[in-house]
Design a protein around this motif. Structure first.
Motif, short mmCIF file in Angstrom:
data_model
loop_
_atom_site.label_atom_id
_atom_site.label_comp_id
_atom_site.label_asym_id
_atom_site.label_seq_id
_atom_site.Cartn_x
_atom_site.Cartn_y
_atom_site.Cartn_z
N HIS A 56 0.88 -1.13 -0.17
CA HIS A 56 -0.06 -0.10 -0.02
C HIS A 56 0.69 1.33 0.28
O HIS A 56 0.26 2.40 -0.46
N ALA A 57 2.08 1.22 0.16
CA ALA A 57 3.06 2.20 0.28
C ALA A 57 4.31 1.91 0.31
O ALA A 57 4.65 0.98 1.25
N ASP A 109 5.53 8.75 -4.48
CA ASP A 109 4.89 7.31 -4.18
C ASP A 109 5.18 6.14 -5.20
O ASP A 109 5.72 5.29 -4.71
N LEU A 110 5.03 6.96 -6.48
CA LEU A 110 5.33 6.02 -7.61
C LEU A 110 6.95 5.86 -7.75
O LEU A 110 7.40 4.44 -7.67
N ALA A 111 7.80 6.75 -7.26
CA ALA A 111 9.19 6.50 -7.33
C ALA A 111 9.49 5.66 -6.01
O ALA A 111 10.47 4.77 -6.46
N ALA A 112 8.87 5.69 -4.86
CA ALA A 112 9.27 4.71 -3.94
C ALA A 112 8.78 3.44 -4.24
O ALA A 112 9.69 2.28 -3.86
N PHE A 116 11.67 0.33 -4.55
CA PHE A 116 11.25 -0.85 -3.81
C PHE A 116 11.45 -2.17 -4.56
O PHE A 116 12.09 -3.15 -4.00
N GLY A 117 11.26 -2.06 -5.72
CA GLY A 117 10.76 -3.19 -6.52
C GLY A 117 12.11 -3.56 -7.27
O GLY A 117 12.25 -4.54 -8.09
N PHE A 149 -0.89 5.46 -13.34
CA PHE A 149 0.13 4.95 -12.53
C PHE A 149 0.55 3.54 -12.89
O PHE A 149 1.55 3.35 -12.88
N GLY A 150 -0.36 2.81 -13.24
CA GLY A 150 -0.10 1.53 -13.89
C GLY A 150 0.86 1.43 -14.98
O GLY A 150 1.75 0.63 -15.16
N ALA A 151 0.44 2.38 -15.94
CA ALA A 151 1.35 2.42 -17.17
C ALA A 151 2.66 2.67 -16.84
O ALA A 151 3.72 2.34 -17.53
N ARG A 152 2.89 3.68 -16.22
CA ARG A 152 4.21 3.98 -15.68
C ARG A 152 4.92 2.92 -15.02
O ARG A 152 6.23 2.72 -15.24
N LEU A 153 4.28 2.19 -14.25
CA LEU A 153 4.93 0.96 -13.80
C LEU A 153 5.48 -0.08 -14.86
O LEU A 153 6.61 -0.71 -14.64
#
Length: 276
Positions: A56-57, A109-112, A116-117, A149-153
């Motif tokens: 979730h974060a 949040d996206l950058a974090a 993480f991944g 958000f999903g597309a950027r991931l």
């Protein structure tokens, strides 16, 4: 579930036991808020069983705002556990990510999450938040922003699933029905407490026993509750045992059950009670 780890592992063993439920192990997933040691013990005991992490974060401060328990298990500790699970299983681990407007859906949040991944094998499941009352102003990330958000991931090489909600238009989506039941239970308890507090001044004192006080053996039961905005309407049944006078032809002192219905209406914090 890992706060009851022994029973979780017992349940998993039963689910994959060919003489019981007989499920294929890779069709079983244990979802957890993140207890690293327990996650690892499960995978070591049953490596074919899947684990899903409700992340979730990916930044510690934001995750603690969403999940208070996160203070006990830092993100770095979770990441190390995920890396070890990847090594043991050799396949992606599911990351559950509930998207909350302005809280965990920002660029940082996206950058974090990307950080993480990095070097992990993950499948990120982006989940819409189904708004309910009493959640402190939390709001769902709009669909277009979730998709972006999903597309950027995906652009950064992540496997991504976007979950879509059904039933939200009638407050029957994931998480909404249980909240409605919890609210109804709270309303019911509060109304029953108010009835008990005001029992000797309520309208049935004019209807029963010539206005005499209630005998104390009465029982209240909420039959129905309806809420419209901040207004609450309920129908209550009062059951009590009343000893009829001898002149009525009944045996003196013989208790007979009687039922009276009451209507309760709450508006602006004030509860009004009347006989139906």
């Amino acid at each position: 579930p890992f706060h009851n780890e022994d029973e979780v592992r017992t349940a998993v063993a039963m689910l994959i036991d060919g003489k019981r439920f007989g499920l294929t192990p890779n069709r079983v997933t244990v979802s957890t808020v993140g207890i690293p040691e327990a996650m690892l013990r499960l995978v070591q005991a049953s490596p074919e069983v899947n684990v899903a992490l409700s992340l979730h974060a990916a930044s510690q401060d934001v995750r603690e705002r969403i999940i208070p328990l996160a203070a006990k298990h830092p993100v770095a500790e979770l990441r190390a556990a995920v890396a070890e699970i990847n090594r043991l299983q050799g396949r992606p681990l599911m990351i559950e990510y509930l998207m909350l407007a302005g809280l965990n859906d920002r660029d940082e949040d996206l950058a974090a999450l990307i950080d993480f991944g990095r070097d992990l094998d993950l499948h990120v499941n982006l989940i819409p938040f189904n708004a309910v009352e009493g959640t402190g102003g939390l709001a769902p990330t709009p669909r277009a922003e979730r998709e972006a958000f999903g597309a950027r991931l995906r652009d950064r090489g992540f496997q991504v699933t976007l979950r879509y909600s059904l039933g939200a238009d009638v407050a029957a989506a994931c998480g909404q029905l249980v909240r409605e039941e919890e609210r109804r239970a709270r309303d019911e308890k509060r109304l029953l407490r108010e009835l008990d507090r005001r029992r000797d001044a309520l309208p049935w004192a004019l209807l029963l026993n010539g206005g005499l006080p209630l005998p104390g053996s009465e029982r209240f039961r909420i039959e129905a509750i309806e809420r419209s905005g901040e207004s609450l309407v309920a129908r209550v049944t009062l059951e009590f045992d009343e000893a009829p006078p001898a002149c009525c032809g009944a045996e003196p002192g013989l208790a007979q059950p009687r039922i009276v219905e009451l209507a309760l209406r709450e508006e602006g914090g004030e509860i009004r009670i009347s006989a139906c």
